[in-house]
Scaffold this active site. Structure first.
Site, short mmCIF file in Angstrom:
data_model
loop_
_atom_site.label_atom_id
_atom_site.label_comp_id
_atom_site.label_asym_id
_atom_site.label_seq_id
_atom_site.Cartn_x
_atom_site.Cartn_y
_atom_site.Cartn_z
N ASP A 5 27.13 -40.38 0.25
CA ASP A 5 26.60 -40.45 -0.79
C ASP A 5 25.75 -39.32 -1.32
O ASP A 5 25.69 -39.00 -2.63
CB ASP A 5 25.39 -41.60 -0.62
CG ASP A 5 24.80 -41.38 0.72
OD1 ASP A 5 25.24 -40.59 1.66
OD2 ASP A 5 23.44 -41.96 0.92
N ASP A 21 38.92 -40.78 -2.62
CA ASP A 21 39.05 -41.34 -3.83
C ASP A 21 37.92 -41.41 -4.86
O ASP A 21 38.08 -40.74 -6.03
CB ASP A 21 39.44 -42.95 -3.38
CG ASP A 21 40.12 -43.67 -4.49
OD1 ASP A 21 40.49 -43.11 -5.55
OD2 ASP A 21 40.42 -44.87 -4.45
N ASP A 39 37.18 -38.12 -8.00
CA ASP A 39 37.26 -38.61 -9.47
C ASP A 39 36.01 -38.12 -10.00
O ASP A 39 35.92 -37.78 -11.25
CB ASP A 39 37.16 -40.51 -9.62
CG ASP A 39 38.72 -40.65 -9.76
OD1 ASP A 39 39.75 -40.06 -9.40
OD2 ASP A 39 38.87 -41.61 -10.11
#
Ligand code: NAD
Length: 370
Positions: free
Chosen positions: A226, A250, A254
């Site tokens: 995080d 993933d 991005d």
């Protein structure tokens, strides 16, 4: 002169348009005698479904398994929305990843100075950015069993996904990250959620142990996933190589991708284990974007993501790192000269077609190589 087999799979939509610009470069390399690339071409995705009723034929799969690298364009489009799930265009991608054992997904985020203003972040945060996210691609919560939705019979359902990692899966992806860091700025950041997940505890233990045993010369740090997301938008240049699992990779890749502007600029590589005899890895190179049906056939797609993916193939599959560097410089120079495809167009710049962009990069590469 080194010889390599390349399987070229342009796919659907703009896949065929952008891949033509890679073929231009392959021809140039062959013509200059820099390497000997033997090229096979195949159908994949919707184009293969139309021809064979499958997203990829057994013959094409056999070529992929025998190749030194697969260059993949993009697949899919509304035409194939109604085809059965296991035959849909994207099934080819999953089959290639699985059968080639491509467990390491490499997503660089590079911000060319000429495009720094296209980022949503301030220029000083992203200008000159060059980070690499190494994502585990074949394990973790996307594949772990049980994976189910159970009807509890009392009006409630329970959904389960299972995050599973074994030591060898963590060790082999961490090894890729450490090896790559040695060819860059020599720093690896490993990201997990060891504060709340057992798989994170093991992830951290295995990566640290490998670092101590085999890569003590590489700078190493740990970051919770995080916080990693937060740091990527706060101060992305602090990173060099980030290694992480399938799910966090993933998402984080991005986030990192968007630091650099357009989808048309983002390359990727997927690598398998080195062959015991030759040391060569199975590999596939592809742009991050899809087949862009909205602009397909118009000659306006940006070929840079696919050309930069070929650059990654030069570096990671063909041992031509020096030429990969030159290709990166050629792309940066063409952008500096003000050439832009429509997706990255800015006021005062010159809009060019897919082909014109490909030709300009090839010309610039030839000038650098001469
Ligand atoms: P997309 O990446 O194809 O397009 C998203 C937007 O970005 C579109 O507006 C498109 O015009 C633009 N864009 C993408 N690449 C560009 C480029 N090189 N130059 C200029 N503009 C570009 O995503 P989508 O529209 O969500 O999906 C379209 C099809 O592609 C779907 O069938 C989807 O399943 C498939 N897809 C395939 C892959 C792949 O083959 N790896 C990846 C993503 C999506």
């Amino acid at each position: 002169m080194a010889a390599f087999n390349i399987l070229v799979l342009p796919g659907d939509g703009i896949g065929t348009e952008v891949m033509a610009e890679v073929e231009r470069l392959i021809d140039w390399f062959n013509g200059q005698g820099i390497a000997r690339f033997e090229v096979e071409r195949g159908l994949v995705g919707g184009a293969a479904y139309d021809a064979h009723g499958e997203a990829i034929s057994e013959e094409t799969m056999a070529h992929a398994l025998a190749s030194d690298a697969v260059m993949f364009g993009a697949v899919g489009g509304p035409k194939w929305d109604g085809v059965p799930y296991d035959k849909r265009p994207e099934a080819a991608l999953l089959r290639l990843r699985k059968d080639l054992g491509l467990f390491a997904n490499l997503r660089p985020a590079i911000c060319y100075p000429a495009l720094a203003d296209a980022s949503t972040l301030k220029r000083e945060l992203v200008e000159g950015l060059d980070i690499l996210i190494v994502r585990e691609l074949t394990g973790g919560v996307y594949f772990g069993e049980p994976k189910e939705i159970v009807d509890l019979g009392n009006g409630q359902k329970r959904a389960v996904d299972t995050q599973v990692y074994q030591t060898y899966e963590i060790e082999r992806i961490a090894r890729v990250a450490f090896e790559l860091a040695r060819t860059r700025r020599n720093k690896v950041t490993s990201s997990d959620k060891k504060n709340v997940m057992k798989s994170g505890v093991l992830w951290d233990e295995v990566v640290r142990d490998l670092h101590r045993r085999d890569y003590a010369d590489v700078q190493f740090e740990h970051i919770l996933a995080d916080n990693c997301g937060m740091q990527l938008v706060r101060a992305p240049k602090q990173f060099d190589v980030i290694v992480t699992d399938n799910l966090f990779g993933d998402m984080l890749s991005d986030v990192a991708a968007m630091l650099t502007g357009s989808l048309g600029m983002l390359p990727s590589a997927s690598l398998g284990a080195p062959d015991e005899k030759t040391g060569r890895r199975k590999s596939m190179y592809e742009p991050v974007h899809g087949s862009a049906p909205d602009i397909a056939g118009k000659g306006i797609a940006n070929p840079i993501a696919t050309i930069a993916s070929f650059g990654m193939a030069l570096r990671y599959s063909f041992g031509l790192g020096e030429w990969a560097d030159k290709l990166d410089v050629a792309i940066a120079n063409v952008l500096d000269q003000g050439l832009r495809t429509r997706d990255i167009m800015q006021p005062g710049m010159r809009e060019v077609s897919t082909t014109q962009m490909g030709e300009a990069i090839a010309r610039e590469l030839a000038a650098l190589g001469g």
